[in-house]
Design an enzyme around this catalytic site. Sequence first.
Site, PDB file in Angstrom:
ATOM      1  N   LYS A  10       5.394   3.284   8.381  1.00 38.46           N
ATOM      2  CA  LYS A  10       4.228   4.156   8.592  1.00 38.46           C
ATOM      3  C   LYS A  10       2.953   3.324   8.642  1.00 38.46           C
ATOM      4  CE  LYS A  10       4.032   7.502   5.603  1.00 38.46           C
ATOM      5  NZ  LYS A  10       3.710   8.396   4.449  1.00 38.46           N
TER       6      LYS A  10
ATOM      7  N   ASN B 226      -1.878  18.977  -1.864  1.00 38.78           N
ATOM      8  CA  ASN B 226      -2.889  18.270  -1.077  1.00 38.78           C
ATOM      9  C   ASN B 226      -2.584  18.309   0.424  1.00 38.78           C
ATOM     10  OD1 ASN B 226      -3.445  15.248   0.154  1.00 38.78           O
ATOM     11  ND2 ASN B 226      -5.195  16.154  -0.884  1.00 38.78           N
TER      12      ASN B 226
ATOM     13  N   LYS C 208       5.427   1.750  -2.991  1.00 39.99           N
ATOM     14  CA  LYS C 208       5.373   3.093  -3.585  1.00 39.99           C
ATOM     15  C   LYS C 208       5.631   2.977  -5.069  1.00 39.99           C
ATOM     16  CE  LYS C 208       4.929   7.438  -2.330  1.00 39.99           C
ATOM     17  NZ  LYS C 208       4.209   7.982  -1.158  1.00 39.99           N
TER      18      LYS C 208
ATOM     19  N   LYS D 160       0.858  -1.189   0.000  1.00 41.62           N
ATOM     20  CA  LYS D 160       0.000   0.000   0.000  1.00 41.62           C
ATOM     21  C   LYS D 160       0.881   1.221   0.000  1.00 41.62           C
ATOM     22  CE  LYS D 160      -3.900   2.188   0.310  1.00 41.62           C
ATOM     23  NZ  LYS D 160      -3.473   2.877  -0.944  1.00 41.62           N
TER      24      LYS D 160
ATOM     25  N   ASP E 207       0.098  10.801  -4.580  1.00 43.37           N
ATOM     26  CA  ASP E 207       1.263  11.420  -3.928  1.00 43.37           C
ATOM     27  C   ASP E 207       1.563  12.664  -4.767  1.00 43.37           C
ATOM     28  OD1 ASP E 207       3.423  10.684  -1.719  1.00 43.37           O
ATOM     29  OD2 ASP E 207       4.566  11.479  -3.393  1.00 43.37           O
TER      30      ASP E 207
HETATM   31  P1  NDP Z   1       1.060  17.702  -4.269  1.00 41.99           P
HETATM   32  O1  NDP Z   1       1.571  17.397  -5.613  1.00 41.99           O
HETATM   33  O2  NDP Z   1      -0.399  17.829  -4.048  1.00 41.99           O
HETATM   34  O3  NDP Z   1       1.732  19.026  -3.701  1.00 41.99           O
HETATM   35  C1  NDP Z   1       3.106  19.174  -3.612  1.00 41.99           C
HETATM   36  C2  NDP Z   1       3.408  20.613  -3.269  1.00 41.99           C
HETATM   37  O4  NDP Z   1       4.789  20.726  -2.968  1.00 41.99           O
HETATM   38  C3  NDP Z   1       3.129  21.569  -4.400  1.00 41.99           C
HETATM   39  O5  NDP Z   1       2.775  22.822  -3.879  1.00 41.99           O
HETATM   40  C4  NDP Z   1       4.468  21.624  -5.124  1.00 41.99           C
HETATM   41  O6  NDP Z   1       4.654  22.824  -5.861  1.00 41.99           O
HETATM   42  C5  NDP Z   1       5.419  21.562  -3.950  1.00 41.99           C
HETATM   43  N1  NDP Z   1       6.686  20.920  -4.360  1.00 41.99           N
HETATM   44  C6  NDP Z   1       6.867  19.726  -4.959  1.00 41.99           C
HETATM   45  N2  NDP Z   1       8.147  19.480  -5.193  1.00 41.99           N
HETATM   46  C7  NDP Z   1       8.804  20.543  -4.733  1.00 41.99           C
HETATM   47  C8  NDP Z   1      10.160  20.898  -4.702  1.00 41.99           C
HETATM   48  N3  NDP Z   1      11.113  20.084  -5.198  1.00 41.99           N
HETATM   49  N4  NDP Z   1      10.469  22.084  -4.125  1.00 41.99           N
HETATM   50  C9  NDP Z   1       9.510  22.888  -3.621  1.00 41.99           C
HETATM   51  N5  NDP Z   1       8.203  22.608  -3.634  1.00 41.99           N
HETATM   52  C10 NDP Z   1       7.857  21.461  -4.185  1.00 41.99           C
HETATM   53  O7  NDP Z   1       1.670  16.558  -3.319  1.00 41.99           O
HETATM   54  P2  NDP Z   1       1.178  16.094  -1.879  1.00 41.99           P
HETATM   55  O8  NDP Z   1       0.665  17.232  -1.113  1.00 41.99           O
HETATM   56  O9  NDP Z   1       0.336  14.892  -2.065  1.00 41.99           O
HETATM   57  O10 NDP Z   1       2.547  15.581  -1.237  1.00 41.99           O
HETATM   58  C11 NDP Z   1       3.431  16.442  -0.528  1.00 41.99           C
HETATM   59  C12 NDP Z   1       4.337  15.614   0.366  1.00 41.99           C
HETATM   60  O11 NDP Z   1       3.541  14.859   1.297  1.00 41.99           O
HETATM   61  C13 NDP Z   1       5.212  14.576  -0.335  1.00 41.99           C
HETATM   62  O12 NDP Z   1       6.399  14.413   0.388  1.00 41.99           O
HETATM   63  C14 NDP Z   1       4.380  13.297  -0.220  1.00 41.99           C
HETATM   64  O13 NDP Z   1       5.165  12.145  -0.334  1.00 41.99           O
HETATM   65  C15 NDP Z   1       3.839  13.467   1.199  1.00 41.99           C
HETATM   66  N6  NDP Z   1       2.649  12.700   1.552  1.00 41.99           N
HETATM   67  C16 NDP Z   1       1.523  12.755   0.773  1.00 41.99           C
HETATM   68  C17 NDP Z   1       0.394  12.059   1.159  1.00 41.99           C
HETATM   69  C18 NDP Z   1      -0.880  12.162   0.418  1.00 41.99           C
HETATM   70  O14 NDP Z   1      -1.870  11.590   0.885  1.00 41.99           O
HETATM   71  N7  NDP Z   1      -0.964  12.851  -0.705  1.00 41.99           N
HETATM   72  C19 NDP Z   1       0.403  11.196   2.359  1.00 41.99           C
HETATM   73  C20 NDP Z   1       1.611  11.279   3.148  1.00 41.99           C
HETATM   74  C21 NDP Z   1       2.685  11.997   2.724  1.00 41.99           C
HETATM   75  P3  NDP Z   1       4.159  22.962  -7.382  1.00 41.99           P
HETATM   76  O15 NDP Z   1       2.692  23.252  -7.309  1.00 41.99           O
HETATM   77  O16 NDP Z   1       4.974  24.065  -7.922  1.00 41.99           O
HETATM   78  O17 NDP Z   1       4.457  21.644  -8.031  1.00 41.99           O
HETATM   79  O1  2IT Z   2       3.094   8.804   1.544  1.00 42.07           O
HETATM   80  C1  2IT Z   2       1.933   8.399   1.731  1.00 42.07           C
HETATM   81  O2  2IT Z   2       1.582   7.908   2.822  1.00 42.07           O
HETATM   82  C2  2IT Z   2       0.960   8.530   0.638  1.00 42.07           C
HETATM   83  N1  2IT Z   2       1.298   9.095  -0.388  1.00 42.07           N
HETATM   84  C3  2IT Z   2      -0.418   7.977   0.790  1.00 42.07           C
HETATM   85  C4  2IT Z   2      -0.437   6.495   0.590  1.00 42.07           C
HETATM   86  C5  2IT Z   2      -1.803   5.867   0.514  1.00 42.07           C
HETATM   87  O3  2IT Z   2      -1.835   4.689   0.136  1.00 42.07           O
HETATM   88  O4  2IT Z   2      -2.808   6.498   0.827  1.00 42.07           O
END
Ligand code: NDP
Ligand code: 2IT
Length: 460
Positions: free
Chosen positions: A128, A255, A140, A104, A180
């Site tokens: 996690k 997100n 992943k 997952k 992600d």
């Molecule tokens: P999104 O794509 O929704 O958002 C990512 C954000 O971070 C955007 O604002 C993006 O900017 C910015 N960003 C991405 N790469 C860079 C970079 N190299 N430098 C600066 N800013 C950057 O992703 P998520 O919100 O889903 O994910 C964000 C983090 O959270 C990641 O580390 C992900 O692995 C982690 N995560 C996500 C989960 C989920 O449920 N989605 C769960 C747990 C962890 P721009 O708009 O310019 O691309």
């Molecule tokens: O890093 C993470 O925990 C995620 N991108 C979400 C994984 C998931 O299966 O909901």
Amino acid sequence: MTNLNDVTKDAKKLANDYVHEVYELIKKRNSDETEFLQATREIFDSLRPVFSLHPEYISNGILERLTEPDRIITFRVAWEDDQGKVHVNRGYRVQFNSDLGPYKGGIRFHPSVNTSIMKFLAFEQTFKNSLTGQPIGGGKGGADFDPKGKSEREIMRFAQSFMTELSKYIGSDVDVPAGDIGVGRREIGYMFGQYNRLKGGYEAGVFTGKDPNHGGSLGRKEATGYGTVYFVEEMLKEKGLSFAGSKVIVSGSGNVSTYAMEKAMQLGAKVIACSDSSGYIYDENGINLKTIKYLKEENNLRIRDYLKEHPEAEFNEDCSKIWSIPCDIALPCATQNEIDEKAARLLVANSVKAIGEGANMPCTKEAVVRFVENEVLFAPAKAANAGGVAVSAMEMSQNSMRLSWTEEEVDEKLQQIMKNIYISCLNAARDYGRPGNLIIGANIAGFLKVANAMVAHGVR
Ligand code: NDP
Ligand code: 2IT
């Protein structure tokens, strides 16, 4: 359990030698995988006391087995752009460990995606997912595809091509992807649609993070950000602190970031800065979240456009400088290694009280050391951002039962899970001689559950 005080010198030496040997081995085997080595190093450093108390993990080769993924699938993703030009990207799925349940973990579309990043994320995910207490293993996936500047149809064709290959390796009892970076509801919709088309049916539980109007769980979109804030609020409470009245900085505006800001604001915090990959905005009156959602969630615009609605705010194109703004709580929610030692020093000099990792591994090793040395409260990613995958597992349950829980039910369960994770981390840290250290606590609590399952399932 024998007491940590009863551990003999020999047992300690055996544990230290074991950790050292295995680390040297994986360093040699994965020498160019910087992020993967960074993630494993942190876990290894935490686990020494565990091995001195549990020699059975050594005799079962748990660390050697747990640091080599079950399998890594890489594949070509060929697709045509709107002009008919053919492009090729590389797709990945790392199926790391399935001792607690089906693999997952999310799918990331970002040009930086490579084997090291995929492996670090899948490795972290294993711990996690274990911490959530739900029956899910770790995986992943992703591709080095850049969604920026692509049309809706290009994104659709890419996602379909990606899934045409990946569909051979996933399934609701085998491997369940989600979103992600660069993958949200829209992309999940295209991939889910293509999977079902190829299989000739409707397999609801093969993907999570789906639109709640067609198979998704209510509250999944908000879950990671909300969960991070719930976890940090627990940590603050212990010290008589709270989000209420605090100044908060949240990096990113995707997100995780958006819903971390929303929950922090609901709890009475003032969020004063956020960013995207082209810069950050600072609004001393407090960020207007409606504008952020309009720009980023609804229209895919840039964060600098915030100033058109709010000319009193400031924009700076150096994202890393966001950490130079004084704040009480910092929530890095964008990407890995976004807080380095220099940024950590600035935060500490400006008297930051707490860090909550919404992103995966957003702080470098040196930054973490700085925070711990200065007694800054620290909520590590694998615990703090587990709310997203926790609600994903709830989505799997709802899909299996063919029914939907209300938003309130999901949120209540999410809050309980985040509290439970916090308590597990605290207890493990206390039991293994590092009271209050949530980093060590999360690593040990996450490890123990997987390790016990691995012992029970035999050497494989
Ligand atoms: P999104 O794509 O929704 O958002 C990512 C954000 O971070 C955007 O604002 C993006 O900017 C910015 N960003 C991405 N790469 C860079 C970079 N190299 N430098 C600066 N800013 C950057 O992703 P998520 O919100 O889903 O994910 C964000 C983090 O959270 C990641 O580390 C992900 O692995 C982690 N995560 C996500 C989960 C989920 O449920 N989605 C769960 C747990 C962890 P721009 O708009 O310019 O691309
Ligand atoms: O890093 C993470 O925990 C995620 N991108 C979400 C994984 C998931 O299966 O909901």
